[in-house]
Design a protein around this motif. Sequence first.
Motif, PDB file in Angstrom:
ATOM      1  N   GLY A 144     -13.490   7.294  43.650  1.00  0.00           N
ATOM      2  CA  GLY A 144     -12.551   7.227  44.767  1.00  0.00           C
ATOM      3  C   GLY A 144     -13.267   7.068  46.101  1.00  0.00           C
ATOM      4  N   ARG A 145     -12.591   6.394  47.033  1.00  0.00           N
ATOM      5  CA  ARG A 145     -13.199   6.073  48.324  1.00  0.00           C
ATOM      6  C   ARG A 145     -13.491   7.328  49.146  1.00  0.00           C
ATOM      7  NH1 ARG A 145     -12.642   1.756  45.213  1.00  0.00           N
ATOM      8  NH2 ARG A 145     -10.901   0.391  45.689  1.00  0.00           N
ATOM      9  N   LEU A 146     -12.524   8.232  49.202  1.00  0.00           N
ATOM     10  CA  LEU A 146     -12.643   9.395  50.079  1.00  0.00           C
ATOM     11  C   LEU A 146     -13.767  10.324  49.635  1.00  0.00           C
ATOM     12  CD1 LEU A 146     -11.325  10.555  52.594  1.00  0.00           C
ATOM     13  CD2 LEU A 146      -9.749  11.821  51.105  1.00  0.00           C
TER      14      LEU A 146
ATOM     15  N   VAL B  63     -19.350  12.387  50.591  1.00  0.00           N
ATOM     16  CA  VAL B  63     -20.722  12.575  50.096  1.00  0.00           C
ATOM     17  C   VAL B  63     -21.715  11.822  50.973  1.00  0.00           C
ATOM     18  CG1 VAL B  63     -22.297  12.035  48.194  1.00  0.00           C
ATOM     19  CG2 VAL B  63     -20.054  13.041  47.707  1.00  0.00           C
ATOM     20  N   ALA B  64     -21.373  10.585  51.340  1.00  0.00           N
ATOM     21  CA  ALA B  64     -22.275   9.775  52.161  1.00  0.00           C
ATOM     22  C   ALA B  64     -22.470  10.384  53.546  1.00  0.00           C
ATOM     23  CB  ALA B  64     -21.725   8.355  52.281  1.00  0.00           C
TER      24      ALA B  64
ATOM     25  N   PHE C 262     -30.203   5.310  52.785  1.00  0.00           N
ATOM     26  CA  PHE C 262     -29.465   5.255  51.523  1.00  0.00           C
ATOM     27  C   PHE C 262     -28.014   5.685  51.723  1.00  0.00           C
ATOM     28  CE2 PHE C 262     -27.998   7.357  47.610  1.00  0.00           C
ATOM     29  CZ  PHE C 262     -28.106   6.307  46.717  1.00  0.00           C
ATOM     30  N   PHE C 263     -27.808   6.778  52.449  1.00  0.00           N
ATOM     31  CA  PHE C 263     -26.445   7.296  52.624  1.00  0.00           C
ATOM     32  C   PHE C 263     -25.663   6.530  53.687  1.00  0.00           C
ATOM     33  CE2 PHE C 263     -28.433  10.969  50.537  1.00  0.00           C
ATOM     34  CZ  PHE C 263     -27.470  11.251  49.584  1.00  0.00           C
TER      35      PHE C 263
ATOM     36  N   LEU D 106     -16.849  14.395  59.492  1.00  0.00           N
ATOM     37  CA  LEU D 106     -16.557  15.259  58.346  1.00  0.00           C
ATOM     38  C   LEU D 106     -15.414  16.216  58.666  1.00  0.00           C
ATOM     39  CD1 LEU D 106     -20.148  16.013  57.033  1.00  0.00           C
ATOM     40  CD2 LEU D 106     -18.295  14.988  55.699  1.00  0.00           C
ATOM     41  N   LEU D 107     -15.422  16.772  59.867  1.00  0.00           N
ATOM     42  CA  LEU D 107     -14.326  17.652  60.278  1.00  0.00           C
ATOM     43  C   LEU D 107     -13.018  16.875  60.382  1.00  0.00           C
ATOM     44  CD1 LEU D 107     -16.084  19.819  63.038  1.00  0.00           C
ATOM     45  CD2 LEU D 107     -15.348  20.571  60.755  1.00  0.00           C
ATOM     46  N   ALA D 108     -13.079  15.661  60.933  1.00  0.00           N
ATOM     47  CA  ALA D 108     -11.870  14.847  61.084  1.00  0.00           C
ATOM     48  C   ALA D 108     -11.285  14.431  59.742  1.00  0.00           C
ATOM     49  CB  ALA D 108     -12.183  13.610  61.930  1.00  0.00           C
TER      50      ALA D 108
END
Length: 401
Positions: A89-91, A96-97, A126-127, A194-196
């Motif tokens: 899944g995209r999300l 993770v990235a 990489f990420f 990440l918070l958003a």
Amino acid sequence: MTDVIAQRDHSERTAGEPAGRPASLIPVPLMRGISFLSFYDRFATPPMLVLLTRAEGVSLNSTVQLVTVYVLMYALGQPIWGLLGDRLGRLKVLRVALVGALIGSLASIIAPSFGALLVARAVTGFFIGSLFPNMLTVVGDSYAGAARAREISGLQTFTALGTTVAMLAAGGLAVWLNWRVVFGVTVAGTAVFLLALRPVKPPGAKETVRHEVRSAFTAWPIWTYLLGVLEGAILLGILTYIVPALERDGLSTAVAGAVGATYGIGVIGGAFLARLAVAGIGRTGMIAIGSATLFTAFLIAALSQSVGALVVTAILIGTSNAFLHSSLQGWATDVAPAARATAVSFFVASAFLGSSAATGLTGSMTEHGYQPIFEGTCVSTVLLGGLAVGSHALWSRYHAQ
């Protein structure tokens, strides 16, 4: 006019793709912010290479490896992220990235030695490499036809802003404050995003498309990857020579870099024009305009390597990026809807491969100046335009049936 646009939107939707579109999985401002950050981080290190050479007490050849390992890991990660995006899944992959990019950037800030910094930048590359292809995939999942093209142009505007800010500001931040502050911007950005993303939920089961990774390796997707190699070689690879061509004639590195940054102005202006034009001319027309613009850019560079000529060349290459590159990226989101993340990631990897191949194959030619490179690129652009326009017109006709 509405009927014409609707018909074109239908013709540019892949067979088997659901006609109904969910609202964008991720809010548009957040997607654009993530796209900005990914390109800011990608282009933030080159302006600091000389300073890092002095600060870390290593040779310039060594500091250049910071860019080399970053780009290498960025490119090698593309197939991995694409497959994971279609499987998990995209999300989930996006989160993770972002976490990985946050950790890699923190490690870059606190790196106690040049070797540790080299590893940290490789991890970050990489990420970070997952972010923009993921945004393209989400746009592909959420929009069709002219609306999809407009959203991709919007993302491209913010990637251009990220590139331009990095090229113009990273060196200044490193000189006035500290080179670690430059990577701190990525830390802050990934933390905010990440918070958003916390309240964002994955689509419901009814809206989820079945992912069949094998469909990303059928004839049409593979053809777009081949076009990606050729386009990456011409547009991204030969773009590398604009700044060296200026420096060869005695322009300072700072001024040459500022001239090179006008490429970003071209992308931003081109993206604005592309959003206005796409509904009227469709993607095939966009590819044709982008190819003609790219040919004109390198023709000007072949005729003259003066500052004025290369400023125009850089702006036109940026404009072509907004028309040609964004259209090919949009096509990559269409050719395998059941494995969209995989197809987009392989297209991005193909463009990287083409860019690297172009600079590797033409590097020895720079001993005789840059005019032969620009002349050869003009010929190659005619080939690219003919193949891209003709094949997309054929694909559109086939999928309109």
